[in-house]
Design a protein around this motif. Structure first.
Motif, PDB file in Angstrom:
ATOM      1  N   CYS A 135       4.528  -5.151   2.635  1.00  0.00           N
ATOM      2  CA  CYS A 135       3.329  -5.166   3.477  1.00  0.00           C
ATOM      3  C   CYS A 135       2.982  -3.739   3.907  1.00  0.00           C
ATOM      4  O   CYS A 135       3.851  -2.989   4.363  1.00  0.00           O
ATOM      5  N   ASP A 136       1.701  -3.394   3.759  1.00  0.00           N
ATOM      6  CA  ASP A 136       1.212  -2.089   4.196  1.00  0.00           C
ATOM      7  C   ASP A 136      -0.273  -2.235   4.492  1.00  0.00           C
ATOM      8  O   ASP A 136      -0.977  -2.986   3.817  1.00  0.00           O
ATOM      9  N   ALA A 137      -0.738  -1.530   5.508  1.00  0.00           N
ATOM     10  CA  ALA A 137      -2.150  -1.627   5.883  1.00  0.00           C
ATOM     11  C   ALA A 137      -3.050  -0.812   4.961  1.00  0.00           C
ATOM     12  O   ALA A 137      -4.281  -0.922   5.038  1.00  0.00           O
ATOM     13  N   ARG A 138      -2.456  -0.012   4.068  1.00  0.00           N
ATOM     14  CA  ARG A 138      -3.234   0.904   3.219  1.00  0.00           C
ATOM     15  C   ARG A 138      -3.310   0.354   1.799  1.00  0.00           C
ATOM     16  O   ARG A 138      -2.323   0.393   1.054  1.00  0.00           O
ATOM     17  N   PRO A 139      -4.466  -0.136   1.391  1.00  0.00           N
ATOM     18  CA  PRO A 139      -4.583  -0.763   0.070  1.00  0.00           C
ATOM     19  C   PRO A 139      -4.321   0.180  -1.086  1.00  0.00           C
ATOM     20  O   PRO A 139      -3.932  -0.263  -2.172  1.00  0.00           O
ATOM     21  N   VAL A 140      -4.497   1.472  -0.886  1.00  0.00           N
ATOM     22  CA  VAL A 140      -4.279   2.411  -1.977  1.00  0.00           C
ATOM     23  C   VAL A 140      -2.803   2.505  -2.344  1.00  0.00           C
ATOM     24  O   VAL A 140      -2.451   2.866  -3.477  1.00  0.00           O
ATOM     25  N   PHE A 141      -1.909   2.147  -1.414  1.00  0.00           N
ATOM     26  CA  PHE A 141      -0.476   2.228  -1.666  1.00  0.00           C
ATOM     27  C   PHE A 141       0.137   0.877  -2.040  1.00  0.00           C
ATOM     28  O   PHE A 141       1.064   0.818  -2.840  1.00  0.00           O
ATOM     29  N   ALA A 142      -0.341  -0.195  -1.443  1.00  0.00           N
ATOM     30  CA  ALA A 142       0.219  -1.528  -1.700  1.00  0.00           C
ATOM     31  C   ALA A 142      -0.415  -2.116  -2.949  1.00  0.00           C
ATOM     32  O   ALA A 142      -1.303  -2.968  -2.886  1.00  0.00           O
ATOM     33  N   THR A 143       0.033  -1.649  -4.111  1.00  0.00           N
ATOM     34  CA  THR A 143      -0.557  -2.086  -5.375  1.00  0.00           C
ATOM     35  C   THR A 143       0.521  -2.683  -6.285  1.00  0.00           C
ATOM     36  O   THR A 143       1.697  -2.308  -6.205  1.00  0.00           O
ATOM     37  N   ARG A 144       0.095  -3.556  -7.160  1.00  0.00           N
ATOM     38  CA  ARG A 144       1.031  -4.178  -8.103  1.00  0.00           C
ATOM     39  C   ARG A 144       1.603  -3.140  -9.068  1.00  0.00           C
ATOM     40  O   ARG A 144       2.754  -3.250  -9.502  1.00  0.00           O
ATOM     41  N   ALA A 145       0.831  -2.105  -9.384  1.00  0.00           N
ATOM     42  CA  ALA A 145       1.329  -1.065 -10.272  1.00  0.00           C
ATOM     43  C   ALA A 145       2.533  -0.347  -9.672  1.00  0.00           C
ATOM     44  O   ALA A 145       3.451   0.058 -10.388  1.00  0.00           O
ATOM     45  N   ARG A 146       2.532  -0.183  -8.346  1.00  0.00           N
ATOM     46  CA  ARG A 146       3.637   0.512  -7.685  1.00  0.00           C
ATOM     47  C   ARG A 146       4.803  -0.416  -7.372  1.00  0.00           C
ATOM     48  O   ARG A 146       5.935   0.041  -7.229  1.00  0.00           O
ATOM     49  N   PHE A 147       4.524  -1.716  -7.239  1.00  0.00           N
ATOM     50  CA  PHE A 147       5.577  -2.668  -6.873  1.00  0.00           C
ATOM     51  C   PHE A 147       5.542  -3.878  -7.802  1.00  0.00           C
ATOM     52  O   PHE A 147       5.276  -5.003  -7.381  1.00  0.00           O
ATOM     53  N   PRO A 148       5.836  -3.671  -9.076  1.00  0.00           N
ATOM     54  CA  PRO A 148       5.723  -4.776 -10.036  1.00  0.00           C
ATOM     55  C   PRO A 148       6.737  -5.887  -9.806  1.00  0.00           C
ATOM     56  O   PRO A 148       6.512  -7.024 -10.244  1.00  0.00           O
ATOM     57  N   GLU A 149       7.850  -5.579  -9.144  1.00  0.00           N
ATOM     58  CA  GLU A 149       8.906  -6.582  -8.969  1.00  0.00           C
ATOM     59  C   GLU A 149       8.811  -7.333  -7.651  1.00  0.00           C
ATOM     60  O   GLU A 149       9.596  -8.268  -7.418  1.00  0.00           O
ATOM     61  N   ALA A 150       7.884  -6.953  -6.771  1.00  0.00           N
ATOM     62  CA  ALA A 150       7.732  -7.662  -5.504  1.00  0.00           C
ATOM     63  C   ALA A 150       7.170  -9.061  -5.743  1.00  0.00           C
ATOM     64  O   ALA A 150       6.320  -9.265  -6.602  1.00  0.00           O
ATOM     65  N   ASP A 151       7.665 -10.033  -4.980  1.00  0.00           N
ATOM     66  CA  ASP A 151       7.127 -11.394  -5.079  1.00  0.00           C
ATOM     67  C   ASP A 151       5.735 -11.473  -4.472  1.00  0.00           C
ATOM     68  O   ASP A 151       4.871 -12.186  -4.982  1.00  0.00           O
ATOM     69  N   ASP A 152       5.523 -10.743  -3.368  1.00  0.00           N
ATOM     70  CA  ASP A 152       4.229 -10.766  -2.684  1.00  0.00           C
ATOM     71  C   ASP A 152       3.850  -9.346  -2.271  1.00  0.00           C
ATOM     72  O   ASP A 152       4.718  -8.565  -1.842  1.00  0.00           O
ATOM     73  N   LEU A 153       2.561  -9.043  -2.370  1.00  0.00           N
ATOM     74  CA  LEU A 153       2.006  -7.801  -1.841  1.00  0.00           C
ATOM     75  C   LEU A 153       0.951  -8.156  -0.814  1.00  0.00           C
ATOM     76  O   LEU A 153       0.053  -8.962  -1.094  1.00  0.00           O
ATOM     77  N   VAL A 154       1.070  -7.574   0.371  1.00  0.00           N
ATOM     78  CA  VAL A 154       0.159  -7.909   1.465  1.00  0.00           C
ATOM     79  C   VAL A 154      -0.472  -6.631   2.005  1.00  0.00           C
ATOM     80  O   VAL A 154       0.242  -5.670   2.334  1.00  0.00           O
TER      81      VAL A 154
END
Length: 399
Positions: free
Chosen positions: A241-260
């Motif tokens: 979870c991060d309030a900044r959409p430019v950082f909370a991306t699937r490209a940066r966190f491909p293994e996360a179950d959820d991105l918020v």
């Protein structure tokens, strides 16, 4: 049994006959806990493990024998000068293992089928089997649902069930198992004679299958990417979870179950957590940290940790006291987060954080095992009270 549900569900759908050995209880030092299972089918194929290798060969033979005999047995493997090397259990522990054939004649085959299918699909259920009691009840099972309803029946000879309805034993076992399912616990429970009508009472093994615990990582930084991988390795359902959409991306966190993408404190307020949830605060920014930690430290979660230098921690502590957190609440905060491994890289730091989470969950000290003299494998009774630091802080404040 449920820890290898995926493979066993496939076996039952294929019509295979197999026997499954399940760890019932553990004493002393032993590598695997209650619920660990090894299964062997009629062709000799084996899946799973009950001891990490110590007694696998002997248990394999018991499974083969159970398929031939068609009966459920409970065997004990323990250390002694005479038999330690015979079965390989040289770690000094004791294992009680139940071996049950799951064939066409098994009284609980349909219950096992339902239990395995539900566990393989990730649905919460508790499988309840008699491990001590009349021989007629060994091998029978109940499958308990989260709402308390259940499938199967013990239908034992020591009860009467007018009209063919549920017996008192079934109802009692289902109620007790539901409480363990709610807590996500696997283990044994004893039922007294007056509640079962069985001389000497009964001991039941309850295997709970629950969704994986949650790890919520706040702050979409490089260290978070490594921590996501560590969390997944440990079996957590990981959310970033991060309030900044430019950082909370699937490209940066491909293994996360959820991105918020949301303000951390707002997301934490609205999402579902429980007593197994782990919260890791890596945001490094007071405008995120303070409202988030103010909320997190008042929630009944398993672990709250925050990244930062000791100077950052001191300033964070001062701000949290200003917003009203007590010493008892602040004592729950693990900051700076992680064990002292001398970590430098994101991967090393993630390992440090993961190690502290495991130590907190299992009651470990974080000290080297070499020369420590502490048990390598702790049972539930040896686990440190997670509330200990808070109680110490409360006592200090009272003084």
């Amino acid at each position: 049994m449920l820890d290898i549900a995926g493979e066993l569900a496939r076996w039952t759908e294929e019509g295979r006959e197999f026997a499954v050995a399940t760890v019932v209880s553990v004493g002393g030092s032993a590598p695997r806990g209650p619920g660990a299972a090894l299964a062997v089918d009629s062709e000799g194929t084996a899946v799973g493990s009950v001891s990490g290798g110590c007694v696998e060969a002997a248990v394999y033979d018991l499974c083969v024998q159970a398929l031939q005999d068609g009966g459920t047995v409970v065997e004990r493997f323990g250390y002694s000068d005479e038999d330690a090397f015979a079965v390989g259990l040289t770690c000094g522990g004791v294992l009680d293992i139940m071996v049950t054939p799951v064939d066409a004649a098994a009284p609980a085959r349909e219950v096992f089928r339902s239990a395995l299918a539900a566990a393989a699909a990730g649905e919460p259920r508790a499988l309840v089997r008699v491990v001590r009691g009349p021989a007629e009840l060994l091998g029978r099972a109940l499958l308990v649902h989260p709402d308390g309803s259940y499938e199967g029946s013990y239908d034992g000879p020591y009860e009467e069930s007018p009209g063919g309805g549920s017996t008192e034993l079934d109802r009692t076992a289902a109620a007790e198992a539901r409480a363990m399912l709610d807590a996500g616990r696997t283990g044994t429970l004893d039922l007294a004679e007056d509640g079962t009508h069985c001389p000497g009472g009964l001991t039941l093994l309850v295997e709970s299958n629950v969704p994986p615990p949650r790890m919520i990582v706040f702050g979409a930084i490089d260290f978070a990417a490594a921590l996501v991988r560590a969390g997944k390795f440990l079996g957590y359902h990981v959310t970033v979870c991060d309030a900044r959409p430019v950082f909370a991306t699937r490209a940066r966190f491909p293994e996360a179950d959820d991105l918020v993408v949301d303000w951390p404190h707002r997301y934490l307020r609205d999402t579902t957590t429980d007593a197994r949830t782990v919260l890791c605060v890596l945001t490094h920014d007071a405008k995120f940290d303070i409202p988030l930690l103010e909320q997190a430290l008042r929630m009944p979660v398993a672990f709250v940790g925050a990244m930062g230098s000791r100077r950052t921690h001191a300033e964070r502590d001062r701000r949290l006291r200003e917003v009203g957190l007590t010493g008892v609440e602040l004592a729950r905060l693990r900051s700076p987060i992680g064990l002292d491994l001398g970590a430098r890289t994101p991967e090393e730091t993630a390992l440090s954080i993961a190690a502290e989470i495991v130590a907190a969950r299992r009651g470990g000290t974080g000290a080297p095992l070499t020369g420590s003299g502490t048990p390598i494998h702790r049972d539930g009774g040896q686990r440190r009270n997670a509330a200990g630091p808070a109680e110490a802080a409360e006592a200090a404040e009272a003084a």
